[in-house]
Design a protein around this motif. Structure first.
Motif, PDB file in Angstrom:
ATOM      1  N   LYS A 185       0.853   4.818  21.047  1.00 49.05           N
ATOM      2  CA  LYS A 185      -0.430   5.396  21.441  1.00 49.05           C
ATOM      3  C   LYS A 185      -0.345   6.043  22.814  1.00 49.05           C
ATOM      4  O   LYS A 185      -0.934   7.098  23.064  1.00 49.05           O
ATOM      5  CB  LYS A 185      -1.508   4.316  21.436  1.00 49.05           C
ATOM      6  CG  LYS A 185      -1.902   3.842  20.046  1.00 49.05           C
ATOM      7  CD  LYS A 185      -2.950   2.744  20.101  1.00 49.05           C
ATOM      8  CE  LYS A 185      -3.338   2.288  18.696  1.00 49.05           C
ATOM      9  NZ  LYS A 185      -4.329   1.182  18.729  1.00 49.05           N
ATOM     10  N   SER A 209      -0.981   9.951  23.524  1.00 46.06           N
ATOM     11  CA  SER A 209      -2.039  10.349  24.460  1.00 46.06           C
ATOM     12  C   SER A 209      -1.494  11.237  25.567  1.00 46.06           C
ATOM     13  O   SER A 209      -2.142  12.207  25.975  1.00 46.06           O
ATOM     14  CB  SER A 209      -2.688   9.094  25.074  1.00 46.06           C
ATOM     15  OG  SER A 209      -3.282   8.298  24.085  1.00 46.06           O
ATOM     16  N   LYS A 251      -1.050  14.781  24.276  1.00 43.91           N
ATOM     17  CA  LYS A 251      -2.331  15.477  24.164  1.00 43.91           C
ATOM     18  C   LYS A 251      -2.851  15.879  25.541  1.00 43.91           C
ATOM     19  O   LYS A 251      -3.352  16.993  25.726  1.00 43.91           O
ATOM     20  CB  LYS A 251      -3.362  14.580  23.471  1.00 43.91           C
ATOM     21  CG  LYS A 251      -3.099  14.375  21.985  1.00 43.91           C
ATOM     22  CD  LYS A 251      -4.174  13.508  21.361  1.00 43.91           C
ATOM     23  CE  LYS A 251      -3.928  13.327  19.863  1.00 43.91           C
ATOM     24  NZ  LYS A 251      -4.968  12.452  19.246  1.00 43.91           N
TER      25      LYS A 251
END
Length: 303
Positions: free
Chosen positions: A164, A168, A171
């Motif tokens: 994760k 993240s 992004k």
């Protein structure tokens, strides 16, 4: 457009730059600063993405088998995992290899005698497994769900937090890149527009005369378009050349100054970075110059 007309337009475009030296120099300097910042930011982003990609390749899920799973089932599981979208590599770890690794990690050479009690009895028997490495860590969840559905699989260990976090980060880098590039483009277009506007103001009477004697719209616009293209091209070449010579020096300085990073991070060579940065940087400069002059002319010239 005829060759003679093109020659005239190019000559007038160069003259426009000479007539507005201060504004032209200011536009080239600002364009250079924007492209330099873009190139610097691009170099940071591609290196950071490269490091994240390397980190993603180090993220693995571990697939354990049922205790009664046959070797044929294990082989079939391995083949199915290798053909799964998002999987980069599948490595088989035997129970003996798992125990050897465990001893090295937790006992070490100084305390190796502590493991002698398990010499003839592997405490990690039935713990053979597949280590599955991702090509795209964002697909880890789908790969885990698929692995858990396979016959003969007992459980799947995964690194949710790491996956994760890396997703993240990717992004966030994408969003920040888009915002910064948008700002740099807007500033560059604005400044070139101002330069071309000054050229139009200086030549307003000349343009009016040209229109009176029947000059076509394209003939009037062409010198200003060429002016913008020249400013954009020059403003792109200067910072790209500067960045090319500075890149290796900066990387060398960082690796020397922070020697601890030598075994942690790895930078892309300048040639790899410039395979994309060079054409993109030049296209940006020329494109911004064209757009800045084209839309300014449409707005300010009533032809």
């Amino acid at each position: 457009m005829r060759i003679s007309t093109l020659g005239y337009s190019m000559k007038q475009g160069v003259k426009n730059i000479g007539r507005n030296k201060m504004f032209s120099i200011a536009s080239i300097a600002t364009m250079s600063a924007c492209i330099f910042l873009f190139g610097l930011f691009f170099s940071i982003v591609v290196n950071f993405s490269y490091m994240v990609e390397k980190a993603e390749e180090g993220v693995a899920i571990t697939v354990f088998f049922d205790e009664d799973a046959t070797q044929e089932q294990k082989d079939a599981i391995g083949e199915q995992l290798e053909n799964t979208d998002g999987v980069l590599e599948v490595n088989y770890i035997s129970a003996d290899s798992a125990w050897d690794t465990f001893k090295e990690d937790y006992f070490g050479e100084d305390s190796e005698y502590l493991a002698d009690g398990f010499k003839d009895d592997n405490p990690l028997a039935n713990s053979d497994n597949y280590e599955v490495y991702m090509s795209d860590v964002s697909k880890q969840k789908a790969v885990v769900e698929y692995a858990e559905s396979l016959e003969g699989v007992r459980k799947v260990n995964k690194s949710d937090v790491v996956a994760k976090t890396l997703t993240s980060v990717n992004k966030l880098v994408g969003y920040v890149s888009a915002v910064i590039i948008g700002i740099l483009l807007a500033v560059s277009v604005f400044l070139i527009s101002n330069t071309v506007t000054m050229g139009i103001t200086v030549r307003r009477e000349e343009i009016a005369i040209m229109k009176y004697i029947g000059a076509k719209d394209g003939f009037v616009r062409a010198p200003f378009i060429i002016e913008g293209l020249i400013i954009g091209a020059v403003g792109a070449v200067i910072p790209l050349a500067l960045l090319f010579f500075l890149y290796d020096k900066v990387v060398e300085y960082i690796m020397t100054k922070f020697s601890l990073l030598n075994n942690i991070v790895d930078f892309l060579p300048v040639a790899t970075v410039y395979r994309v940065l060079l054409p993109v940087g030049i296209l940006l400069g020329v494109g911004i110059g064209f757009l800045g002059s084209f839309f300014t002319i449409r707005k300010h010239l009533k032809v």
